[in-house]
Design a protein around this motif. Structure first.
Motif, mmCIF file in Angstrom:
data_model
loop_
_atom_site.group_PDB
_atom_site.id
_atom_site.type_symbol
_atom_site.label_atom_id
_atom_site.label_comp_id
_atom_site.label_asym_id
_atom_site.label_seq_id
_atom_site.Cartn_x
_atom_site.Cartn_y
_atom_site.Cartn_z
ATOM 1 N N ARG A 192 0.859 -1.188 0.000
ATOM 2 C CA ARG A 192 0.000 0.000 0.000
ATOM 3 C C ARG A 192 0.896 1.239 0.000
ATOM 4 N N GLY A 193 0.259 2.374 -0.266
ATOM 5 C CA GLY A 193 1.004 3.620 -0.168
ATOM 6 C C GLY A 193 0.286 4.763 -0.844
ATOM 7 N N SER A 194 0.582 5.968 -0.384
ATOM 8 C CA SER A 194 0.053 7.182 -1.003
ATOM 9 C C SER A 194 1.190 8.181 -1.149
ATOM 10 N N ILE A 195 1.399 8.646 -2.374
ATOM 11 C CA ILE A 195 2.402 9.662 -2.660
ATOM 12 C C ILE A 195 1.664 10.934 -3.063
ATOM 13 N N VAL A 196 2.001 12.037 -2.408
ATOM 14 C CA VAL A 196 1.399 13.325 -2.746
ATOM 15 C C VAL A 196 2.521 14.273 -3.168
ATOM 16 N N ASN A 197 2.498 14.674 -4.421
ATOM 17 C CA ASN A 197 3.494 15.599 -4.951
ATOM 18 C C ASN A 197 2.934 17.020 -4.901
ATOM 19 N N ILE A 198 3.716 17.942 -4.351
ATOM 20 C CA ILE A 198 3.263 19.324 -4.262
ATOM 21 C C ILE A 198 3.704 20.085 -5.510
ATOM 22 N N GLY A 199 2.724 20.449 -6.313
ATOM 23 C CA GLY A 199 2.974 21.221 -7.522
ATOM 24 C C GLY A 199 2.718 22.697 -7.267
ATOM 25 N N SER A 200 1.950 23.314 -8.158
ATOM 26 C CA SER A 200 1.656 24.739 -8.044
ATOM 27 C C SER A 200 0.661 25.107 -9.122
ATOM 28 N N THR A 201 -0.030 26.222 -8.918
ATOM 29 C CA THR A 201 -0.845 26.730 -10.025
ATOM 30 C C THR A 201 0.041 27.120 -11.205
#
Length: 244
Positions: free
Chosen positions: A131-140
């Protein structure tokens, strides 16, 4: 209400600003957090504030070795890695004609290579856990084109593509990958631009800048099991700036 009880989370760029906001909220919701950053004093201070549920690991996101060390430390201290928040990033303002090759390369290394190395480092651990969750922080800046920050825009558009490719590739292993795209948020990274008057609330329908916790709440949802069928998504947190 999204909860992270017992989940182990790695947050890059976690010593201050938005990363520190994520760490505080995640610990509040029951997670065990490993914060990585080059800001050692800030990182250690935050870890002390958060107590036994958090540790700080000095790391450079452009170093594959540092990423491996952070994952190993997370597993040693807290067990299987459940969540990665690729939060670290830099913003250098310049126009296409005035950008230096050094500025462009450094922005790519931190904002794009760092995200790639982070995902690559946690995937084996997440596959072992199933299992796993990756959240990448982008931008407008990854949703529309902005002048005066050419390299930054390039990297944030790249994060969207990397997120979707990884989501498709990792779904069979139970690993979800999503991106959160903040608008103008009151953080140390944007402080100088806001102070100069170059960054204003003009064009933001909600009429104000965001605050880090508002972004953290979106990250929390994607990190939690409440978003179990969401992967490959772009979640925009910008006061409707990109809606008009």
């Amino acid at each position: 209400m999204p909860e992270l009880d017992g989940k182990t989370v790695i947050i890059s760029g976690g010593a201050r600003g938005m990363g520190a906001s994520h760490a505080r909220l995640f610990v509040e919701r029951g997670a065990r957090v490993v914060m990585t950053d080059r800001l050692v004093e800030d990182g250690n201070s935050l870890a002390e504030e958060l107590g036994d549920a958090a540790i700080f690991v000095e790391a450079d996101v452009t170093s594959a070795q540092d990423w491996r060390r952070a994952v190993e430390r997370a597993e040693e201290e807290f067990g299987a890695v459940d969540v990665l928040v690729n939060n670290a990033g830099i913003l250098v303002t310049h126009r296409l004609e005035t950008a230096t090759e050094a500025d462009f390369r450094r922005t790519l290394e931190v904002n794009q290579l760092g995200v790639f190395l982070g995902m690559q480092a946690v995937v084996p651990a997440m596959r072992r856990a199933g299992r796993g969750s990756i959240v990448n922080i982008g931008s407008t800046a990854g949703m529309v084109g902005f002048p005066d920050c050419f390299a930054y825009v390039a990297t944030k558009w790249a994060i969207r593509g990397m997120t979707k490719a990884a989501a498709a590739e990792l779904a069979p292993y139970g690993i979800r990958v999503n991106a959160v795209h903040p608008g103008d948020v009151e953080t140390p990274m944007t402080a100088d631009i806001r102070a100069s008057g170059e960054l204003t609330t003009d064009g933001i329908p909600l009429g104000r800048f965001g605050v880090p916790r508002e972004v953290s709440m979106a990250v929390l949802h994607l990190a939690s099991d409440d978003s179990s069928y969401t992967t490959g998504a772009d979640v925009v947190v910008d006061g409707a700036y990109t809606a008009i």
